[in-house]
Design a protein around this motif. Structure first.
Motif, PDB file in Angstrom:
ATOM      1  N   ASN A 195     -15.686   6.928 -16.404  1.00  0.00           N
ATOM      2  CA  ASN A 195     -16.793   6.494 -15.546  1.00  0.00           C
ATOM      3  C   ASN A 195     -16.394   5.436 -14.516  1.00  0.00           C
ATOM      4  N   PRO A 196     -15.470   4.521 -14.837  1.00  0.00           N
ATOM      5  CA  PRO A 196     -15.079   3.531 -13.821  1.00  0.00           C
ATOM      6  C   PRO A 196     -14.516   4.158 -12.553  1.00  0.00           C
ATOM      7  N   VAL A 197     -13.821   5.281 -12.693  1.00  0.00           N
ATOM      8  CA  VAL A 197     -13.243   5.924 -11.505  1.00  0.00           C
ATOM      9  C   VAL A 197     -14.349   6.370 -10.555  1.00  0.00           C
ATOM     10  N   GLY A 198     -15.384   6.998 -11.085  1.00  0.00           N
ATOM     11  CA  GLY A 198     -16.495   7.434 -10.252  1.00  0.00           C
ATOM     12  C   GLY A 198     -17.215   6.262  -9.600  1.00  0.00           C
ATOM     13  N   ARG A 199     -17.438   5.208 -10.360  1.00  0.00           N
ATOM     14  CA  ARG A 199     -18.135   4.038  -9.812  1.00  0.00           C
ATOM     15  C   ARG A 199     -17.316   3.355  -8.725  1.00  0.00           C
ATOM     16  N   LEU A 200     -16.010   3.305  -8.906  1.00  0.00           N
ATOM     17  CA  LEU A 200     -15.148   2.718  -7.877  1.00  0.00           C
ATOM     18  C   LEU A 200     -15.161   3.568  -6.609  1.00  0.00           C
ATOM     19  N   MET A 201     -15.181   4.887  -6.770  1.00  0.00           N
ATOM     20  CA  MET A 201     -15.243   5.771  -5.604  1.00  0.00           C
ATOM     21  C   MET A 201     -16.556   5.593  -4.856  1.00  0.00           C
TER      22      MET A 201
ATOM     23  N   TYR B 131       0.827  -1.206   0.000  1.00  0.00           N
ATOM     24  CA  TYR B 131       0.000   0.000   0.000  1.00  0.00           C
ATOM     25  C   TYR B 131       0.866   1.262   0.000  1.00  0.00           C
ATOM     26  N   GLN B 132       1.953   1.231   0.749  1.00  0.00           N
ATOM     27  CA  GLN B 132       2.834   2.398   0.786  1.00  0.00           C
ATOM     28  C   GLN B 132       3.450   2.661  -0.590  1.00  0.00           C
ATOM     29  N   HIS B 133       3.785   1.613  -1.298  1.00  0.00           N
ATOM     30  CA  HIS B 133       4.300   1.739  -2.668  1.00  0.00           C
ATOM     31  C   HIS B 133       3.281   2.468  -3.549  1.00  0.00           C
ATOM     32  N   CYS B 134       2.016   2.083  -3.428  1.00  0.00           N
ATOM     33  CA  CYS B 134       0.959   2.718  -4.227  1.00  0.00           C
ATOM     34  C   CYS B 134       0.763   4.178  -3.824  1.00  0.00           C
ATOM     35  N   LEU B 135       0.812   4.455  -2.516  1.00  0.00           N
ATOM     36  CA  LEU B 135       0.680   5.840  -2.050  1.00  0.00           C
ATOM     37  C   LEU B 135       1.821   6.701  -2.575  1.00  0.00           C
ATOM     38  N   ASP B 136       3.019   6.147  -2.639  1.00  0.00           N
ATOM     39  CA  ASP B 136       4.161   6.899  -3.165  1.00  0.00           C
ATOM     40  C   ASP B 136       3.967   7.224  -4.643  1.00  0.00           C
ATOM     41  N   ILE B 137       3.427   6.270  -5.394  1.00  0.00           N
ATOM     42  CA  ILE B 137       3.149   6.517  -6.815  1.00  0.00           C
ATOM     43  C   ILE B 137       2.136   7.644  -6.960  1.00  0.00           C
ATOM     44  N   ALA B 138       1.077   7.580  -6.150  1.00  0.00           N
ATOM     45  CA  ALA B 138       0.021   8.592  -6.232  1.00  0.00           C
ATOM     46  C   ALA B 138       0.548   9.980  -5.898  1.00  0.00           C
ATOM     47  N   ARG B 139       1.394  10.073  -4.902  1.00  0.00           N
ATOM     48  CA  ARG B 139       1.883  11.381  -4.456  1.00  0.00           C
ATOM     49  C   ARG B 139       2.901  11.980  -5.423  1.00  0.00           C
ATOM     50  N   ASN B 140       3.466  11.160  -6.283  1.00  0.00           N
ATOM     51  CA  ASN B 140       4.487  11.638  -7.208  1.00  0.00           C
ATOM     52  C   ASN B 140       3.935  12.020  -8.573  1.00  0.00           C
ATOM     53  N   HIS B 141       2.612  11.990  -8.719  1.00  0.00           N
ATOM     54  CA  HIS B 141       1.999  12.377  -9.983  1.00  0.00           C
ATOM     55  C   HIS B 141       0.995  13.500  -9.733  1.00  0.00           C
ATOM     56  N   TYR B 142       0.765  14.281 -10.771  1.00  0.00           N
ATOM     57  CA  TYR B 142      -0.018  15.507 -10.633  1.00  0.00           C
ATOM     58  C   TYR B 142      -1.477  15.363 -11.025  1.00  0.00           C
TER      59      TYR B 142
ATOM     60  N   PRO C  27      -5.599   4.408   1.169  1.00  0.00           N
ATOM     61  CA  PRO C  27      -4.754   3.346   0.613  1.00  0.00           C
ATOM     62  C   PRO C  27      -5.414   2.617  -0.560  1.00  0.00           C
ATOM     63  N   ALA C  28      -6.712   2.339  -0.462  1.00  0.00           N
ATOM     64  CA  ALA C  28      -7.410   1.646  -1.545  1.00  0.00           C
ATOM     65  C   ALA C  28      -7.452   2.503  -2.800  1.00  0.00           C
ATOM     66  N   VAL C  29      -7.707   3.800  -2.636  1.00  0.00           N
ATOM     67  CA  VAL C  29      -7.737   4.693  -3.789  1.00  0.00           C
ATOM     68  C   VAL C  29      -6.357   4.771  -4.422  1.00  0.00           C
ATOM     69  N   ALA C  30      -5.315   4.780  -3.595  1.00  0.00           N
ATOM     70  CA  ALA C  30      -3.946   4.801  -4.116  1.00  0.00           C
ATOM     71  C   ALA C  30      -3.655   3.528  -4.912  1.00  0.00           C
ATOM     72  N   ALA C  31      -4.165   2.387  -4.461  1.00  0.00           N
ATOM     73  CA  ALA C  31      -3.959   1.130  -5.188  1.00  0.00           C
ATOM     74  C   ALA C  31      -4.635   1.181  -6.548  1.00  0.00           C
ATOM     75  N   ILE C  32      -5.860   1.716  -6.597  1.00  0.00           N
ATOM     76  CA  ILE C  32      -6.558   1.876  -7.873  1.00  0.00           C
ATOM     77  C   ILE C  32      -5.773   2.808  -8.784  1.00  0.00           C
ATOM     78  N   TYR C  33      -5.293   3.907  -8.211  1.00  0.00           N
ATOM     79  CA  TYR C  33      -4.550   4.880  -9.000  1.00  0.00           C
ATOM     80  C   TYR C  33      -3.269   4.262  -9.558  1.00  0.00           C
ATOM     81  N   ALA C  34      -2.521   3.546  -8.730  1.00  0.00           N
ATOM     82  CA  ALA C  34      -1.260   2.955  -9.177  1.00  0.00           C
ATOM     83  C   ALA C  34      -1.507   1.958 -10.313  1.00  0.00           C
ATOM     84  N   PHE C  35      -2.583   1.192 -10.199  1.00  0.00           N
ATOM     85  CA  PHE C  35      -2.960   0.265 -11.269  1.00  0.00           C
ATOM     86  C   PHE C  35      -3.228   1.019 -12.574  1.00  0.00           C
ATOM     87  N   ALA C  36      -4.039   2.079 -12.485  1.00  0.00           N
ATOM     88  CA  ALA C  36      -4.417   2.838 -13.678  1.00  0.00           C
ATOM     89  C   ALA C  36      -3.239   3.636 -14.225  1.00  0.00           C
TER      90      ALA C  36
END
Length: 302
Positions: free
Chosen positions: A141-147, A15-26, A42-51
């Motif tokens: 649309n998938p981002v909104g539905r996941l949220m 999860y920390q790996h995913c959070l680091d990815i999220a924080r390093n992008h704009y 953490p879950a949102v960061a995991a989705i973001y890192a995947f995408a």
């Protein structure tokens, strides 16, 4: 998450790996927002890192299209594995798989994102508005539905409203980025709209269309997008306060950006953006819509 030895520590690190990815992008993905509940970040960061990685596979570097598609296919294989394998040896998918199981996420929306990334590789112009909305259905649309799912909202009308807002935001991004996308060989204005003004997607890509020539098409695009955005406003009634505040800010930001693109004299040369002062000016309207969502639905946007 436990910080003890073994699997819990590995999961925390994933999860920390995913959070680091999220924080390093704009990008305007809601990972770092303080409005998000801390337990959901953490879950949102995991989705973001995947995408994020799948998007990079589609867009970054000099790989041939067929190579990009194979790489996205391999990414999809890891997604399939993570649904059932809690011990998958990849930090993004270890975290993502846990988020899927923990929050009962609609996995089909993650597959939909991959469909959009494949389209990014193979499609660079769209014939009709329906085709463009099909892309939005898979890219935005998938981002909104996941949220919504992360917040325990599984309501058909909420999903419909969310789709309208997310599609509108994707369209706004297209009209905002004309000066960037066209030089990169991508035209998102539908061919049918362009033909009504006497030119084509290829004319746009070849730089044969002036700002003045584009104005009628862009005005129609902006109004269509505005209608799309406004049809999603009833979503505010269905959200918990913190998420409602975030979505209200998103709606007001979208309205303001539509106005800014509309006022731009050179949309083909300049990328409109919102400054801090403009965001500050939206604070009171955002708070008003967040505290009184029923009034937000009745009130016509300024």
């Amino acid at each position: 998450m436990s910080a003890s030895t073994g699997q819990p520590m590995q999961l925390a690190q994933a999860y920390q790996h995913c959070l680091d990815i999220a924080r390093n992008h704009y990008e305007n993905f809601p990972t770092a927002s303080k409005l998000l509940r801390a337990d959901l970040r953490p879950a949102v960061a995991a989705i973001y890192a995947f995408a994020r990685h799948a998007d990079d596979l589609a867009d970054e570097g000099n790989a041939a299209p067929e190579t990009r598609i194979k790489q996205i296919d391999a990414w999809e294989t890891l997604l399939e594995r993570c649904e059932t394998d809690a011990n998958i040896d990849h930090p993004v998918f270890m975290a993502l798989g846990d988020a899927i199981r923990r929050h009962n996420l609609p996995v089909e929306e993650l597959y939909n994102l991959l469909i959009a990334f494949r389209m990014d590789v193979t499609i660079h112009a769209y014939s009709s508005f329906d085709e463009l909305l099909f892309y939005c259905k898979h890219s935005a649309n998938p981002v909104g539905r996941l949220m919504l799912a992360l917040h325990g909202i599984h309501d058909a009308e909420a999903n419909r409203c969310s789709d309208s807002i997310c599609s509108a935001l994707q369209l706004i991004n297209f009209w905002q980025d004309l000066s960037i996308d066209l030089p990169r060989g991508r035209c998102y204005l539908p061919q049918t709209w362009l033909q009504e003004s006497g030119f084509s997607s290829q004319d746009m890509l070849d730089g044969e269309v002036s700002d003045a020539m584009l104005q009628p098409v862009l005005s129609f695009a902006l109004q269509s997008t505005r209608d799309q955005l406004e049809s999603g406003v009833p979503l505010l009634l269905k959200l918990p306060f913190r998420l409602r505040l975030q979505i209200a800010a998103t709606i007001h930001g979208g309205r303001r950006m539509l106005h800014k693109i509309e006022q731009s004299e050179q949309p083909l040369q300049q990328r409109p953006s919102l400054g801090r002062g403009e965001w500050r000016a939206m604070l009171l309207p955002v708070l008003k819509d967040s505290f009184f969502p029923a009034s937000a639905i009745k009130r016509k946007p300024a």
